[in-house]
Scaffold this motif. Sequence first.
Motif, PDB file in Angstrom:
ATOM      1  N   PRO A   4      -9.929   7.553  -5.363  1.00  0.00           N
ATOM      2  CA  PRO A   4     -11.183   6.817  -5.459  1.00  0.00           C
ATOM      3  C   PRO A   4     -10.902   5.317  -5.361  1.00  0.00           C
ATOM      4  CG  PRO A   4     -10.612   7.799  -7.586  1.00  0.00           C
ATOM      5  CD  PRO A   4      -9.606   8.275  -6.573  1.00  0.00           C
ATOM      6  N   ARG A   5     -11.844   4.605  -4.806  1.00  0.00           N
ATOM      7  CA  ARG A   5     -11.703   3.158  -4.631  1.00  0.00           C
ATOM      8  C   ARG A   5     -11.549   2.516  -6.002  1.00  0.00           C
ATOM      9  NH1 ARG A   5     -16.050   1.371  -0.929  1.00  0.00           N
ATOM     10  NH2 ARG A   5     -14.650   2.247   0.577  1.00  0.00           N
ATOM     11  N   GLY A   6     -10.588   1.614  -6.126  1.00  0.00           N
ATOM     12  CA  GLY A   6     -10.295   0.969  -7.396  1.00  0.00           C
ATOM     13  C   GLY A   6     -10.980  -0.367  -7.572  1.00  0.00           C
ATOM     14  N   PHE A   7     -12.012  -0.649  -6.795  1.00  0.00           N
ATOM     15  CA  PHE A   7     -12.717  -1.915  -6.939  1.00  0.00           C
ATOM     16  C   PHE A   7     -14.182  -1.726  -6.583  1.00  0.00           C
ATOM     17  CE2 PHE A   7     -11.161  -1.760  -2.578  1.00  0.00           C
ATOM     18  CZ  PHE A   7     -12.240  -2.186  -1.823  1.00  0.00           C
ATOM     19  N   ASP A   8     -14.992  -2.654  -7.062  1.00  0.00           N
ATOM     20  CA  ASP A   8     -16.431  -2.648  -6.784  1.00  0.00           C
ATOM     21  C   ASP A   8     -16.646  -3.417  -5.480  1.00  0.00           C
ATOM     22  OD1 ASP A   8     -19.178  -3.132  -6.639  1.00  0.00           O
ATOM     23  OD2 ASP A   8     -19.360  -3.667  -8.758  1.00  0.00           O
ATOM     24  N   SER A  29      -6.835 -17.392   3.959  1.00  0.00           N
ATOM     25  CA  SER A  29      -5.917 -16.412   4.556  1.00  0.00           C
ATOM     26  C   SER A  29      -6.150 -15.043   3.930  1.00  0.00           C
ATOM     27  CB  SER A  29      -4.468 -16.846   4.310  1.00  0.00           C
ATOM     28  OG  SER A  29      -4.148 -16.726   2.936  1.00  0.00           O
ATOM     29  N   VAL A  30      -5.603 -14.027   4.546  1.00  0.00           N
ATOM     30  CA  VAL A  30      -5.688 -12.690   3.965  1.00  0.00           C
ATOM     31  C   VAL A  30      -4.975 -12.685   2.610  1.00  0.00           C
ATOM     32  CG1 VAL A  30      -5.042 -10.266   4.242  1.00  0.00           C
ATOM     33  CG2 VAL A  30      -5.953 -11.544   6.195  1.00  0.00           C
ATOM     34  N   ASP A  31      -3.875 -13.408   2.495  1.00  0.00           N
ATOM     35  CA  ASP A  31      -3.187 -13.506   1.200  1.00  0.00           C
ATOM     36  C   ASP A  31      -4.107 -14.138   0.154  1.00  0.00           C
ATOM     37  OD1 ASP A  31      -0.841 -12.300   2.067  1.00  0.00           O
ATOM     38  OD2 ASP A  31       0.139 -14.205   2.555  1.00  0.00           O
ATOM     39  N   ASP A  32      -4.864 -15.173   0.542  1.00  0.00           N
ATOM     40  CA  ASP A  32      -5.834 -15.782  -0.383  1.00  0.00           C
ATOM     41  C   ASP A  32      -6.863 -14.758  -0.837  1.00  0.00           C
ATOM     42  OD1 ASP A  32      -4.669 -18.336  -0.122  1.00  0.00           O
ATOM     43  OD2 ASP A  32      -6.014 -18.881   1.528  1.00  0.00           O
ATOM     44  N   LEU A  33      -7.358 -13.956   0.101  1.00  0.00           N
ATOM     45  CA  LEU A  33      -8.355 -12.940  -0.230  1.00  0.00           C
ATOM     46  C   LEU A  33      -7.781 -11.925  -1.211  1.00  0.00           C
ATOM     47  CD1 LEU A  33      -9.892 -12.389   3.304  1.00  0.00           C
ATOM     48  CD2 LEU A  33     -11.051 -13.384   1.322  1.00  0.00           C
ATOM     49  N   ARG A  41      -4.092  -5.421  -0.108  1.00  0.00           N
ATOM     50  CA  ARG A  41      -4.237  -5.662   1.336  1.00  0.00           C
ATOM     51  C   ARG A  41      -4.683  -4.390   2.071  1.00  0.00           C
ATOM     52  NH1 ARG A  41      -1.967  -9.633   4.653  1.00  0.00           N
ATOM     53  NH2 ARG A  41      -0.929 -10.441   2.826  1.00  0.00           N
ATOM     54  N   ASN A  42      -4.038  -3.273   1.767  1.00  0.00           N
ATOM     55  CA  ASN A  42      -4.404  -2.019   2.433  1.00  0.00           C
ATOM     56  C   ASN A  42      -5.844  -1.620   2.136  1.00  0.00           C
ATOM     57  OD1 ASN A  42      -1.883  -1.838   3.585  1.00  0.00           O
ATOM     58  ND2 ASN A  42      -1.082  -0.398   2.062  1.00  0.00           N
ATOM     59  N   SER A  43      -6.275  -1.819   0.898  1.00  0.00           N
ATOM     60  CA  SER A  43      -7.652  -1.496   0.524  1.00  0.00           C
ATOM     61  C   SER A  43      -8.645  -2.395   1.264  1.00  0.00           C
ATOM     62  CB  SER A  43      -7.851  -1.648  -0.978  1.00  0.00           C
ATOM     63  OG  SER A  43      -7.058  -0.727  -1.678  1.00  0.00           O
ATOM     64  N   SER A  50     -10.910  -5.677   8.662  1.00  0.00           N
ATOM     65  CA  SER A  50     -10.213  -6.919   8.966  1.00  0.00           C
ATOM     66  C   SER A  50     -10.781  -8.037   8.102  1.00  0.00           C
ATOM     67  CB  SER A  50     -10.414  -7.285  10.448  1.00  0.00           C
ATOM     68  OG  SER A  50     -11.788  -7.548  10.697  1.00  0.00           O
ATOM     69  N   LYS A  51     -10.148  -9.178   8.174  1.00  0.00           N
ATOM     70  CA  LYS A  51     -10.681 -10.363   7.507  1.00  0.00           C
ATOM     71  C   LYS A  51     -12.072 -10.673   8.056  1.00  0.00           C
ATOM     72  CE  LYS A  51      -9.854 -15.337   7.488  1.00  0.00           C
ATOM     73  NZ  LYS A  51      -8.905 -16.398   7.870  1.00  0.00           N
TER      74      LYS A  51
END
Length: 190
Positions: A4-8, A29-33, A41-43, A50-51
């Motif tokens: 199950p997704r671990g975030f809202d 950046s993706v790292d910032d996100l 990152r995978n989630s 994508s970003k």
Amino acid sequence: MGRPRGFDEAEVVRAAAALFAGRTYDGVSVDDLVTHLGVHRNSLYKTFGSKRGLYLAALRWYLEHEVHPLVASLGRAGDPVRAARLASEAGAGLDFLLLATVERAPVDAEVAAEVTSALHAVDGALGAVLHAGPDNGRRADDGGASSALATAFTAALLGLRLRAKAGGPDTGPDRAGAALAQRLDSTLSR
């Protein structure tokens, strides 16, 4: 069956909208996100692709939850001075629209379509206020002047927000917006 997704997702999109409103698309950046949103990152890639996918979701969330309520408020303003005050009070609430307009819309057709639709909605609400006469009656046919002035008014309000973002000495966007609204109202009253 996957985990199950671990975030809202809605909370991540809202937080991403705040991040993009403050730092631009290219400034995040993706790292910032991953760091700011607390999402792996995978989630992020699995959910948004994508970003850019996250950016579009954040932009659409922002337009629905920030710009559309502002448009509704502008439509109920009753007079240009009150509309200018409402738009000025939106302040940082207009930042994502401003940044999307200048940074992403010129290079991304989907962003351009979203931004154009939002700007037309703001123009329409302001045009209705500018076209309304005393006591919310209608002014005589102005040959489209109120519509053209609404577009100029929207551009001026975004320009005032841009100046406010630039910092430096107080640019007085509230006072400048109110002065512009009064001038527009007096011009249309002639």
